[in-house]
Scaffold this active site. Sequence first.
Site, short mmCIF file in Angstrom:
data_model
loop_
_atom_site.label_atom_id
_atom_site.label_comp_id
_atom_site.label_asym_id
_atom_site.label_seq_id
_atom_site.Cartn_x
_atom_site.Cartn_y
_atom_site.Cartn_z
N ASP A 86 0.83 -1.20 0.00
CA ASP A 86 0.00 0.00 0.00
C ASP A 86 0.88 1.26 0.00
O ASP A 86 0.35 2.38 -0.04
CB ASP A 86 -1.03 0.00 1.14
CG ASP A 86 -0.41 0.00 2.51
OD1 ASP A 86 0.82 -0.16 2.62
OD2 ASP A 86 -1.16 0.14 3.50
N ASP A 125 -1.08 -6.07 -0.21
CA ASP A 125 -1.40 -5.43 1.06
C ASP A 125 -2.90 -5.21 1.20
O ASP A 125 -3.57 -4.80 0.23
CB ASP A 125 -0.73 -4.05 1.13
CG ASP A 125 0.49 -4.05 2.03
OD1 ASP A 125 0.63 -4.96 2.86
OD2 ASP A 125 1.32 -3.13 1.87
N LYS A 154 -1.18 -9.26 3.04
CA LYS A 154 -0.43 -8.79 4.21
C LYS A 154 -1.30 -7.77 4.94
O LYS A 154 -1.94 -6.94 4.30
CB LYS A 154 0.89 -8.14 3.77
CG LYS A 154 1.68 -7.54 4.94
CD LYS A 154 3.13 -7.24 4.58
CE LYS A 154 3.33 -5.99 3.78
NZ LYS A 154 2.86 -4.76 4.44
N GLU A 156 -1.42 -5.29 8.74
CA GLU A 156 -0.61 -4.73 9.81
C GLU A 156 -1.23 -5.00 11.18
O GLU A 156 -2.45 -4.93 11.32
CB GLU A 156 -0.46 -3.20 9.61
CG GLU A 156 0.26 -2.85 8.32
CD GLU A 156 0.41 -1.34 8.12
OE1 GLU A 156 0.06 -0.56 9.04
OE2 GLU A 156 0.88 -0.95 7.04
N GLU A 223 9.24 -4.28 10.58
CA GLU A 223 9.63 -2.97 10.03
C GLU A 223 10.07 -2.04 11.15
O GLU A 223 9.41 -1.92 12.19
CB GLU A 223 8.45 -2.34 9.25
CG GLU A 223 8.81 -0.94 8.74
CD GLU A 223 7.87 -0.41 7.65
OE1 GLU A 223 6.97 -1.14 7.19
OE2 GLU A 223 8.08 0.75 7.25
O1 KIV Z 1 3.57 -0.98 1.60
C1 KIV Z 1 4.68 -1.50 1.50
O2 KIV Z 1 5.39 -1.36 0.50
C2 KIV Z 1 5.15 -2.31 2.62
C3 KIV Z 1 6.59 -2.72 2.66
C4 KIV Z 1 7.49 -1.56 2.75
C5 KIV Z 1 6.85 -3.73 3.71
O3 KIV Z 1 4.39 -2.63 3.46
#
Ligand code: KIV
Length: 305
Positions: A86, A125, A154, A156, A223
């Site tokens: 994202d 994401d 993914k 968070e 991160e």
């Molecule tokens: O949004 C993204 O690119 C990420 C990575 C930097 C891990 O979450």
Amino acid sequence: GGGAGVFALSAPDAWQIRGLPDPVPGGRFLLGTKKGAGAMAIRKTNILDLARMKAEGAKIVMITAYDALFARIFDDVGVDVILVGDSLGQVVLGHSDTLNVTMEDMVRHTAAAARGRKRAFLVADMPFLSYQTGPSDAIRNAGRLLQAGAEAVKLEGGRNAAGTIRAVASADIPVMGHIGLTPQSVHRMGGYRVQGKTDPQRERLLDDAAAVQEAGAFAVVLEGMPAVLAGEITRTLSIPTIGIGAGVGCDGQVLVMHDLLGLFDEFRPKFVKRFGELRKPVEDAVGAYAAAVRDGSFPGKEHSF
Ligand code: KIV
């Protein structure tokens, strides 16, 4: 730079370096026009490969991509995982943070990246508010990203996201966790700050990592945290850890493509290494084009019908 060697490899070399078996002719993922002679078998990377890489100590290479062109280039180089992050909001759509990225944005760019890649494992994401509102929203939105071509999503969060991770994973949608500096929590953190520097924060991150694994995530991004802590989490967990601003002790690394290619200049976090300086050649080429149009030297006879 240190990674330049990896990026200079041709795809077959990169395939061997990753320690994966060669693509099997006639395998399940047969790409090409006809079976048998001449057909090209592509064995896609899957979550079992990533688990095995951790077990064997082979580093996992992950990079972001947001369209078919770059997904194809990175796939040809032999990266293991492509993330449609994202970070799209900042590096492509011109937002100042990730909070305005929508499901529609993520579905469109995930589908584009999916059309470009052949082998790499594709993770998308989950954008802000696509999973925080409850497990059924999370499952439905994660499913949309799989339908767009991702193999995993993914999201968070640590202990606070464990219930959501469990719900999505139990719908057979592989989930990559993301803990530490989580950009969707920018306002809660009071800015993009390294996490886990104090003892209580460190304990909290160790708990978050354990909760994410226990909830069923197959991997987790670490991160913006001290390298020692990320190394400790990596040794404690059985699932692979992918670091960004988390030191060399993780099972793999991820960078935003625009950062590592030297295309994004708005800020330069300490953890970014620019493996290329592409902004300058782009400016030079476009500048030369503009000058040639203005002075009438382009198009020449050879470009005209
Ligand atoms: O949004 C993204 O690119 C990420 C990575 C930097 C891990 O979450």
